[in-house]
Design a protein around this motif. Structure first.
Motif, mmCIF file in Angstrom:
data_model
loop_
_atom_site.group_PDB
_atom_site.id
_atom_site.type_symbol
_atom_site.label_atom_id
_atom_site.label_comp_id
_atom_site.label_asym_id
_atom_site.label_seq_id
_atom_site.Cartn_x
_atom_site.Cartn_y
_atom_site.Cartn_z
ATOM 1 N N UNK A 195 0.899 -1.153 0.000
ATOM 2 C CA UNK A 195 0.000 0.000 0.000
ATOM 3 C C UNK A 195 0.935 1.200 0.000
ATOM 4 N N UNK A 196 1.228 1.718 -1.208
ATOM 5 C CA UNK A 196 2.313 2.689 -1.297
ATOM 6 C C UNK A 196 2.058 3.786 -2.322
ATOM 7 N N UNK A 197 2.635 4.943 -2.019
ATOM 8 C CA UNK A 197 2.730 6.075 -2.926
ATOM 9 C C UNK A 197 4.053 5.911 -3.675
ATOM 10 N N UNK A 198 4.049 6.072 -4.993
ATOM 11 C CA UNK A 198 5.230 5.885 -5.833
ATOM 12 C C UNK A 198 5.673 7.242 -6.384
ATOM 13 N N UNK A 199 6.977 7.500 -6.334
ATOM 14 C CA UNK A 199 7.513 8.776 -6.787
ATOM 15 C C UNK A 199 8.887 8.533 -7.380
ATOM 16 N N UNK A 200 9.179 9.106 -8.552
ATOM 17 C CA UNK A 200 10.494 8.922 -9.141
ATOM 18 C C UNK A 200 10.582 9.458 -10.551
ATOM 19 N N UNK A 201 11.572 8.949 -11.289
ATOM 20 C CA UNK A 201 11.792 9.368 -12.666
ATOM 21 C C UNK A 201 12.240 8.196 -13.519
ATOM 22 N N UNK A 252 3.279 1.048 3.313
ATOM 23 C CA UNK A 252 3.363 -0.161 4.138
ATOM 24 C C UNK A 252 3.553 -1.361 3.232
ATOM 25 N N UNK A 253 4.486 -2.245 3.610
ATOM 26 C CA UNK A 253 4.857 -3.400 2.795
ATOM 27 C C UNK A 253 4.910 -4.639 3.687
#
Length: 192
Positions: free
Chosen positions: A97-103, A128-129
């Motif tokens: 249950x996660x927010x993903x952020x990157x490039x 949370x994992x």
């Protein structure tokens, strides 16, 4: 006090406007994706793939007809139903249950109507994992890094429909999350 013209020009060259984009960026667009999310452990006795929901938005910075940079933000929610892929009961699970952020960087074949692509990058998962298998017992919350990898097809005359598989490898929790997703690209005001 007003700076002399030569000093103003030198200052502007040294500190360009933060509103400008690099000159190698030819076009800007927004890509919105939605899909069927999955999560699975790296190793397990039972074949499991927990299911859920995936959504993501990307700023598409096109540098060439075959190369794009894609900063992204999204989220994935997966949960276990207590069964493996063969519909047998299992205690193993890999939930995120996660927010993903990157490039990411995307390399694509510049073909109208059907353009295959592949992309890779680096990012962070915040949430949370839980990975519970015969090999791992991980229950972690917070910020971890991930490695995004995707492949698929851009469809349509202007390649504005995206159909693909997206994966986020999360080594610190011994699992990967991913999705089969559909996306639509909306062009922003671009230079001609």
């Amino acid at each position: 006090m007003k700076l002399p013209a030569a000093r103003r020009i030198a200052f502007c060259k040294r500190f360009p406007s933060t509103n400008s984009i690099p000159s190698f960026i030819k076009e800007k667009s927004i890509n919105a994706q939605i899909g069927y999310g999955i999560s699975a452990p790296y190793e397990s006795v039972d074949d499991i793939a927990d299911q859920g929901f995936f959504a993501q938005g990307e700023l598409v910075l096109k540098a060439a007809s075959w190369f794009e940079l894609r900063p992204y933000a999204g989220f994935i929610l997966t949960s276990s139903n207590g069964k493996d892929l063969n519909d047998n009961p299992t205690n193993e699970k890999a939930e995120s249950k996660a927010f993903l952020l990157g490039g990411k960087a995307r390399v694509r074949a510049p073909i109208p109507w059907v353009a295959p692509y592949v992309e890779i990058g680096i990012g962070t998962s915040i949430g949370k994992f839980e990975t519970l298998t015969a090999f791992d017992n991980i229950d972690k919350g917070g910020i971890i890094y991930h490695i995004p990898f995707a492949f698929g097809l851009e469809l349509g005359k202007n390649n504005n429909v995206d159909l693909g598989f997206t994966y986020y490898f999360q080594p610190s929790v011994e699992q990967f999350v991913g999705a089969f997703s559909v996306g639509i690209t909306f062009p922003l005001n671009n230079k001609k």
